[in-house]
Design a protein around this motif. Structure first.
Motif, PDB file in Angstrom:
ATOM      1  N   GLY A  71      43.521-106.109  88.620  1.00  0.00           N
ATOM      2  CA  GLY A  71      43.909-107.330  87.933  1.00  0.00           C
ATOM      3  C   GLY A  71      45.398-107.565  87.883  1.00  0.00           C
ATOM      4  O   GLY A  71      45.841-108.600  87.379  1.00  0.00           O
ATOM      5  N   ALA A  72      46.186-106.630  88.416  1.00  0.00           N
ATOM      6  CA  ALA A  72      47.639-106.804  88.387  1.00  0.00           C
ATOM      7  C   ALA A  72      48.062-108.077  89.105  1.00  0.00           C
ATOM      8  O   ALA A  72      49.065-108.697  88.728  1.00  0.00           O
TER       9      ALA A  72
ATOM     10  N   GLY B 106      46.437-117.250  74.885  1.00  0.00           N
ATOM     11  CA  GLY B 106      47.328-117.007  76.013  1.00  0.00           C
ATOM     12  C   GLY B 106      46.608-116.985  77.357  1.00  0.00           C
ATOM     13  O   GLY B 106      45.391-116.809  77.437  1.00  0.00           O
ATOM     14  N   LYS B 107      47.408-117.196  78.413  1.00  0.00           N
ATOM     15  CA  LYS B 107      46.847-117.263  79.762  1.00  0.00           C
ATOM     16  C   LYS B 107      46.373-115.898  80.261  1.00  0.00           C
ATOM     17  O   LYS B 107      45.398-115.809  81.016  1.00  0.00           O
TER      18      LYS B 107
ATOM     19  N   ARG C  41      35.518-107.998  78.997  1.00  0.00           N
ATOM     20  CA  ARG C  41      34.654-106.968  79.559  1.00  0.00           C
ATOM     21  C   ARG C  41      35.532-105.881  80.170  1.00  0.00           C
ATOM     22  O   ARG C  41      36.670-106.120  80.543  1.00  0.00           O
ATOM     23  N   ILE C  42      34.992-104.694  80.242  1.00  0.00           N
ATOM     24  CA  ILE C  42      35.742-103.548  80.745  1.00  0.00           C
ATOM     25  C   ILE C  42      34.849-102.720  81.656  1.00  0.00           C
ATOM     26  O   ILE C  42      33.626-102.658  81.463  1.00  0.00           O
ATOM     27  N   GLN C  43      35.441-102.109  82.658  1.00  0.00           N
ATOM     28  CA  GLN C  43      34.708-101.361  83.688  1.00  0.00           C
ATOM     29  C   GLN C  43      35.308 -99.960  83.801  1.00  0.00           C
ATOM     30  O   GLN C  43      35.910 -99.614  84.797  1.00  0.00           O
ATOM     31  N   PRO C  44      35.129 -99.134  82.778  1.00  0.00           N
ATOM     32  CA  PRO C  44      35.848 -97.853  82.739  1.00  0.00           C
ATOM     33  C   PRO C  44      35.389 -96.877  83.823  1.00  0.00           C
ATOM     34  O   PRO C  44      34.232 -96.876  84.237  1.00  0.00           O
ATOM     35  N   ILE C  45      36.336 -96.033  84.228  1.00  0.00           N
ATOM     36  CA  ILE C  45      36.088 -95.074  85.303  1.00  0.00           C
ATOM     37  C   ILE C  45      36.652 -93.719  84.889  1.00  0.00           C
ATOM     38  O   ILE C  45      37.607 -93.636  84.108  1.00  0.00           O
TER      39      ILE C  45
ATOM     40  N   GLY D 185      37.441-112.220  83.896  1.00  0.00           N
ATOM     41  CA  GLY D 185      37.116-111.025  84.680  1.00  0.00           C
ATOM     42  C   GLY D 185      38.206-110.550  85.607  1.00  0.00           C
ATOM     43  O   GLY D 185      37.927-109.786  86.546  1.00  0.00           O
ATOM     44  N   ALA D 186      39.461-110.914  85.356  1.00  0.00           N
ATOM     45  CA  ALA D 186      40.558-110.502  86.234  1.00  0.00           C
ATOM     46  C   ALA D 186      40.722-108.992  86.294  1.00  0.00           C
ATOM     47  O   ALA D 186      41.220-108.458  87.286  1.00  0.00           O
TER      48      ALA D 186
END
Length: 278
Positions: free
Chosen positions: A110-111, A237-238, A177-181, A246-247
């Motif tokens: 997402g950077a 905020g943007k 949402r988060i997609q932890p690894i 989902g960025a």
């Protein structure tokens, strides 16, 4: 021929897992630390034989030139909540002056998709902007480079959940949402990339499942036997809007194996890191 590798952030969440993997390859490993390390200090739980510690501060650039001298590969894992781009600039400048070391950088998913355009955005998502700026510094350095983007580590997600659980009500950013690894899975890949040829921007790494933030926090509360209300909270905020879109996710690269539930059930960090209770 044995490679000489400089590792920054070698005592952090990711670096302490990368260090033993680099050592196992037969590389001569140098670890940059802000604080002097005692003789025979261990790297990532591996005995310090074959490890050289050097002292320096990437915030000011002090010690960077000495740290990169003679390095064939530089693995940059040092990171904090702010100022990563400044540290990367100092390290890259030192590396470019010293030669053509392969520069390996760990960034975040997402950077490139998270606009940080206001003071409010920067206060909450400044670390993402710093990661993006660091990526650009590395890519424009003239050095051979490799950058890997990963989603949030289980370990860092756990730290956040623990801190929030101290409050009587847990605020959960609505729509996030988060997609932890598992950090150990990212460490495997990063070490592999460090020992390979420069590859530029490589495929992202994400965890096996995506969770609503409120569900992830509730999972932590359940696993630790706590009872707290979880209250959705909409962030302005943007950058926050980008996260709601989902960025920070990479569903097409859900290559991680360990789920959040499995991490919590294990009751400790993955192998190679200090044990901890949820």
């Amino acid at each position: 021929m044995t490679s000489a590798i400089l590792l920054t952030g070698g005592t952090g969440t990711l670096g302490r897992l990368v260090a033993p993997r680099l050592l196992a390859s037969g590389a001569a490993l140098r670890i940059l630390s802000r604080q002097p390390q005692p003789a025979g200090a261990a790297a990532g739980g591996v005995a310090g034989e074959g490890v050289e510690y050097v002292t320096g501060d990437l915030t000011t650039g002090e010690g960077a030139a000495a740290a990169v001298a003679g390095a064939d590969v530089i693995v940059h894992c040092a990171g904090t909540s702010k100022g990563d781009d400044v540290k990367t600039r100092h390290l890259v400048d030192a590396a470019a002056a010293a030669g053509k070391a392969h520069f390996v950088y760990i960034s975040v998913v997402g950077a490139d998709r998270t606009p940080v355009v206001s003071g409010l955005d920067r206060a909450m998502f400044g670390y993402v902007a710093a990661k993006r700026a660091s990526e650009e510094i590395v890519a424009g350095s003239g050095l051979p480079w490799t950058t890997l983007r990963a989603t949030q580590f289980h370990e860092l997600t756990l730290t956040t959940a623990r801190a929030m659980a101290r409050m009587p009500v847990l605020p959960a950013p609505s729509g996030f949402r988060i997609q932890p690894i598992a950090a150990v899975e990212v460490a495997d890949r990063l070490a592999e990339l460090a020992l390979a040829e420069p590859a530029g921007l490589v495929a992202e790494m994400g965890g096996p499942r995506t969770y609503d933030m409120k569900d992830l926090l509730r999972g932590y509360l359940k696993a630790t036997g706590r009872r707290r209300p979880v209250m959705p909270m909409r962030l302005p905020g943007k950058a926050a809007a980008a996260f709601r879109a989902g960025a920070n996710l990479t569903p097409d690269h859900a290559v991680g194996q360990q789920t959040w539930e499995e991490f919590l059930a294990a009751g400790r960090r993955p192998p190679g890191a200090p044990q901890t209770r949820p």
